[in-house]
Structure formats: C-alpha cells, structure tokens
Motif scaffolding. Sequence first.
Motif, PDB file in Angstrom:
ATOM      1  N   LEU A 155      -1.813  -1.846  -7.346  1.00 16.77           N
ATOM      2  CA  LEU A 155      -0.964  -3.006  -7.083  1.00 16.77           C
ATOM      3  C   LEU A 155      -1.806  -4.079  -6.409  1.00 16.77           C
ATOM      4  CD1 LEU A 155       1.712  -4.584  -6.659  1.00 16.77           C
ATOM      5  CD2 LEU A 155       2.040  -3.241  -4.557  1.00 16.77           C
ATOM      6  N   VAL A 156      -1.792  -5.284  -6.991  1.00 15.48           N
ATOM      7  CA  VAL A 156      -2.378  -6.465  -6.358  1.00 15.48           C
ATOM      8  C   VAL A 156      -1.224  -7.404  -6.019  1.00 15.48           C
ATOM      9  CG1 VAL A 156      -3.888  -8.456  -6.636  1.00 15.48           C
ATOM     10  CG2 VAL A 156      -4.578  -6.231  -7.570  1.00 15.48           C
ATOM     11  N   GLU A 157      -1.138  -7.795  -4.763  1.00 11.81           N
ATOM     12  CA  GLU A 157      -0.035  -8.636  -4.299  1.00 11.81           C
ATOM     13  C   GLU A 157      -0.484 -10.098  -4.252  1.00 11.81           C
ATOM     14  OE1 GLU A 157       2.826  -9.413  -0.375  1.00 11.81           O
ATOM     15  OE2 GLU A 157       1.161  -7.993  -0.255  1.00 11.81           O
ATOM     16  N   ASP A 158       0.191 -10.934  -5.023  1.00 11.55           N
ATOM     17  CA  ASP A 158      -0.009 -12.378  -4.943  1.00 11.55           C
ATOM     18  C   ASP A 158       0.976 -12.908  -3.905  1.00 11.55           C
ATOM     19  OD1 ASP A 158      -0.123 -15.106  -5.215  1.00 11.55           O
ATOM     20  OD2 ASP A 158      -0.117 -15.113  -7.408  1.00 11.55           O
ATOM     21  N   ALA A 159       0.512 -12.962  -2.670  1.00 12.98           N
ATOM     22  CA  ALA A 159       1.340 -13.439  -1.553  1.00 12.98           C
ATOM     23  C   ALA A 159       1.021 -14.888  -1.222  1.00 12.98           C
ATOM     24  CB  ALA A 159       1.128 -12.548  -0.332  1.00 12.98           C
ATOM     25  N   ALA A 160       0.568 -15.653  -2.221  1.00 17.14           N
ATOM     26  CA  ALA A 160       0.147 -17.038  -2.003  1.00 17.14           C
ATOM     27  C   ALA A 160       1.215 -17.873  -1.314  1.00 17.14           C
ATOM     28  CB  ALA A 160      -0.239 -17.678  -3.339  1.00 17.14           C
ATOM     29  N   GLU A 161       2.478 -17.580  -1.598  1.00 13.42           N
ATOM     30  CA  GLU A 161       3.579 -18.392  -1.071  1.00 13.42           C
ATOM     31  C   GLU A 161       4.286 -17.732   0.106  1.00 13.42           C
ATOM     32  OE1 GLU A 161       6.140 -19.016  -4.456  1.00 13.42           O
ATOM     33  OE2 GLU A 161       4.475 -19.674  -5.737  1.00 13.42           O
ATOM     34  N   ALA A 162       3.792 -16.584   0.566  1.00 14.14           N
ATOM     35  CA  ALA A 162       4.639 -15.728   1.399  1.00 14.14           C
ATOM     36  C   ALA A 162       4.106 -15.398   2.783  1.00 14.14           C
ATOM     37  CB  ALA A 162       4.918 -14.417   0.648  1.00 14.14           C
ATOM     38  N   LEU A 163       3.043 -16.039   3.257  1.00 14.11           N
ATOM     39  CA  LEU A 163       2.535 -15.717   4.585  1.00 14.11           C
ATOM     40  C   LEU A 163       3.649 -15.839   5.624  1.00 14.11           C
ATOM     41  CD1 LEU A 163       0.219 -15.090   6.553  1.00 14.11           C
ATOM     42  CD2 LEU A 163      -0.215 -17.563   6.681  1.00 14.11           C
ATOM     43  N   GLY A 164       3.798 -14.814   6.442  1.00 11.07           N
ATOM     44  CA  GLY A 164       4.833 -14.806   7.462  1.00 11.07           C
ATOM     45  C   GLY A 164       6.112 -14.121   7.040  1.00 11.07           C
ATOM     46  N   ALA A 165       6.275 -13.854   5.748  1.00 12.46           N
ATOM     47  CA  ALA A 165       7.434 -13.093   5.281  1.00 12.46           C
ATOM     48  C   ALA A 165       7.239 -11.616   5.607  1.00 12.46           C
ATOM     49  CB  ALA A 165       7.624 -13.273   3.784  1.00 12.46           C
ATOM     50  N   VAL A 166       8.328 -10.878   5.619  1.00 13.48           N
ATOM     51  CA  VAL A 166       8.317  -9.455   5.963  1.00 13.48           C
ATOM     52  C   VAL A 166       9.176  -8.702   4.960  1.00 13.48           C
ATOM     53  CG1 VAL A 166       8.929  -7.751   7.731  1.00 13.48           C
ATOM     54  CG2 VAL A 166       8.016  -9.971   8.420  1.00 13.48           C
ATOM     55  N   HIS A 167       8.754  -7.496   4.628  1.00 14.10           N
ATOM     56  CA  HIS A 167       9.567  -6.628   3.779  1.00 14.10           C
ATOM     57  C   HIS A 167       9.462  -5.204   4.312  1.00 14.10           C
ATOM     58  CE1 HIS A 167      11.546  -5.116   0.155  1.00 14.10           C
ATOM     59  NE2 HIS A 167      10.632  -4.165   0.133  1.00 14.10           N
ATOM     60  N   GLY A 168      10.611  -4.639   4.681  1.00 12.04           N
ATOM     61  CA  GLY A 168      10.619  -3.274   5.198  1.00 12.04           C
ATOM     62  C   GLY A 168       9.762  -3.104   6.436  1.00 12.04           C
ATOM     63  N   GLY A 169       9.687  -4.133   7.265  1.00 13.42           N
ATOM     64  CA  GLY A 169       8.903  -4.066   8.481  1.00 13.42           C
ATOM     65  C   GLY A 169       7.425  -4.346   8.309  1.00 13.42           C
ATOM     66  N   ARG A 170       6.983  -4.598   7.098  1.00 10.44           N
ATOM     67  CA  ARG A 170       5.579  -4.901   6.817  1.00 10.44           C
ATOM     68  C   ARG A 170       5.421  -6.357   6.407  1.00 10.44           C
ATOM     69  NH1 ARG A 170       3.839  -0.516   2.469  1.00 10.44           N
ATOM     70  NH2 ARG A 170       1.949  -1.836   2.455  1.00 10.44           N
ATOM     71  N   GLY A 171       4.302  -6.938   6.785  1.00  8.85           N
ATOM     72  CA  GLY A 171       4.068  -8.330   6.487  1.00  8.85           C
ATOM     73  C   GLY A 171       3.630  -8.556   5.053  1.00  8.85           C
TER      74      GLY A 171
END
Length: 384
Positions: free
Chosen positions: A157-173
Amino acid sequence: MTRIHLSKADVGEAEERYVLDALRSGWVAPLGPHVDAFEAEVAARCGVAGALALSSGTAALHLALLDAGAGPGTVVPVSTMTFAASVNAIAYTGAEPVLVDAQESDGNLDVDLVLEAVDTLRAEGAVVPAVLAVDLFGRCVDYDRLEPGLAERDVHLVEDAAEALGAVHGGRGAGSFGRSAALSFNGNKILTTSGGGMLLSDDEEVLARARYLSTQARHPVPWYEHSEVGFNYRMSNILAALGRGQLERLDDMIARRREIRDLYEKHLSGVSGIRLLGRSGADRDDDDNCWLTTIAVDGPGARREEGETVADGIVTALNAADIEARHVWKPMHLQPLHRDQRAFLTGASERLFERGVTLPSGVGLTDADVLRVIDAVTAHLEGR
C-alpha cells in the motif's frame, strides 16, 4: 467586490522568523538544518519513523512507487478521482495505472472494488506490486479495511496523503499508512512550503534508498560517482524553514478550516438536495483536516444552461460573483490521456464530477466571506 479565493496560502510572523533565520544562516542551497528539522517534526506529527523532504509530492509518489516494485510489466491500481499527479507518478515508473472508482459518500477509493480489481488482475496474470490510495480533500481512505485486505494479498500500500496532512483515521495520522506515504506542500495545501513534498515511512531502508535516488544517485565518496539514474528531488533549506513556521500553526489552521466547514454545514444542510461530502449521518467524520469543503448537489432543481452539468452551473455562477469555486477532480478515466486505460467503475466518480463543487475554505476567510459564498450558492439554486 473583493474576490474570495478557494484556498489561499496564509503566512505570518512564525514563517517570517524561520525564513529569515534560513537566509541569515547562509543555507540557501538545497538541504540544510531546517530540512533536517522539518523532516523530524513532520515524521513526529504523522507518527512515522522518518521522512524525506522533497521538491514535490509527485516526487515523493514516484520514489514510493519505485520502492514498492512498480515498473515496466506491472500494473498499479489507483483512485480514478484524483489529481493527475497520482497517475503520472505511476507512469514515470513504466507501470500501467489501473483506474478504480470512488465511493459516493466522500469520493474516496472504493475499498471493495479495489480489492476486487487486484484479484481480477492477478487472475488474468498481471503483476500487481502495489495499490496507490488517495486521501481525497483531506479525508483518509478506509484503511481499517484496505490495509489488511492488501496485506492478505501480499500487495504493498502506498498512501497518497497529499491533501491530508493533519487528518486522522482510527487514531493514526494521515501519512502513516502502508509501506510509505507522500505529502504535498503546494501553495494551496493546508500547509505550504510554496512548492514541495515529503516521503514518509516506518522503514528506514525505504527512506535511505529514496534519499540516495533523490540526490542524483550520487555515491558517498569524495568525488561525483554514479552507477544508476537518479533524480534532483530534494527540498531547499529556505522552503523547509517556511514549512516549519507553517507546522507550528497547523492545529490552528485546521481548527479554522473546521469552523468554516461547520458554518457551511449549518447553513447548507437544510437546502434541498445539497450534501457535504463525508459529513452526513453515519458517514460523518470529524477526523479529516477540512482542507476543502466539498458539496454535491443531488437534487433535481439546480439551474444550468443547455449542455451544462449541475457543477458547471454552480461554478459559473460563483465565479461570476467573484468567488473562486472549482469542480471536484475530473476522474482520470474521463481524461483524454487515460480514457483507454483499464478501469473498474461503478459510475460514482462520474456522478460526483457532474454534481460536486469545492467551495472556498482558506484560513484567511472571514465568517462574512463564507456567508457570501453560501448566499451565492443558495441564490443560484433558488433561481434568484
């Protein structure tokens, strides 16, 4: 009337202080102490072992995909509802992108569909080293289901978090999922370095290899020696200094964008046919970073000219009122460059493209600015 912008960069005294320090230090070329500190601070914020500051989020995706095994003779499933950079990075490696549809609730990757795509492609004999998942508009993909599903299939899995800094999912950033992840610090992002990006990983070997490739694959010897093709992908010390100032203010900037999101929800939730992506009923998620508030107009009454989509009509009306608004990402399978690409589709992303609009969401907006946007949206829908 003053133009209201979609997501204008907001800088202040903290950023000035850091940039001035970088200038006075003499570290004006790529790399330097602010780069090192920025990497450590972002890694700590996202909850990963390390980070690599780069010239763009696209560069981070390219290096992440190379590490994950993407290359000629392989295929990489990717969200079709995304910016072109996600798919371009796959093409840079020589791999073939396979476009996978969204879930209609928030535009993020349809997890069941992408797992089905992996199974189908492999049954056909394709080599699938990785899936590229895009966290759309600041909200994480459902990694609780996607991560184990890919792990069972031995697919990275490669995560494209380009738009998501500071978001959280299930307690993980955001940025902490998968083998590696990419952030973008482009000018309109929630945190900007003017231009730039970052590669994140818990695997130090991934980062070491990427660091080597990103500095023209230069060997650590007293002269310039190269045995393979590398890239000029590193971030400058001055831009990293700007990023450090922004990072100090990140929580406050997210909080303000959330206030703006809540104001939109308060005034638009009662308008027939309008919904905020990801913000209603069981789909409501208060862990996103509220980068861009996005609406979908699902009702039949939206005015538009002959041949226009619902989104066309709203975007045209808002821009005529000196308000910058945009369509959601045009799905990659509708793009001229990729329309012949293999795709697994449900129609969800096309419906969102026809009816979805991103509204002004920048930190510098006043409540009066937001209310002006709301009035323009409702005026258009009501035919005023």
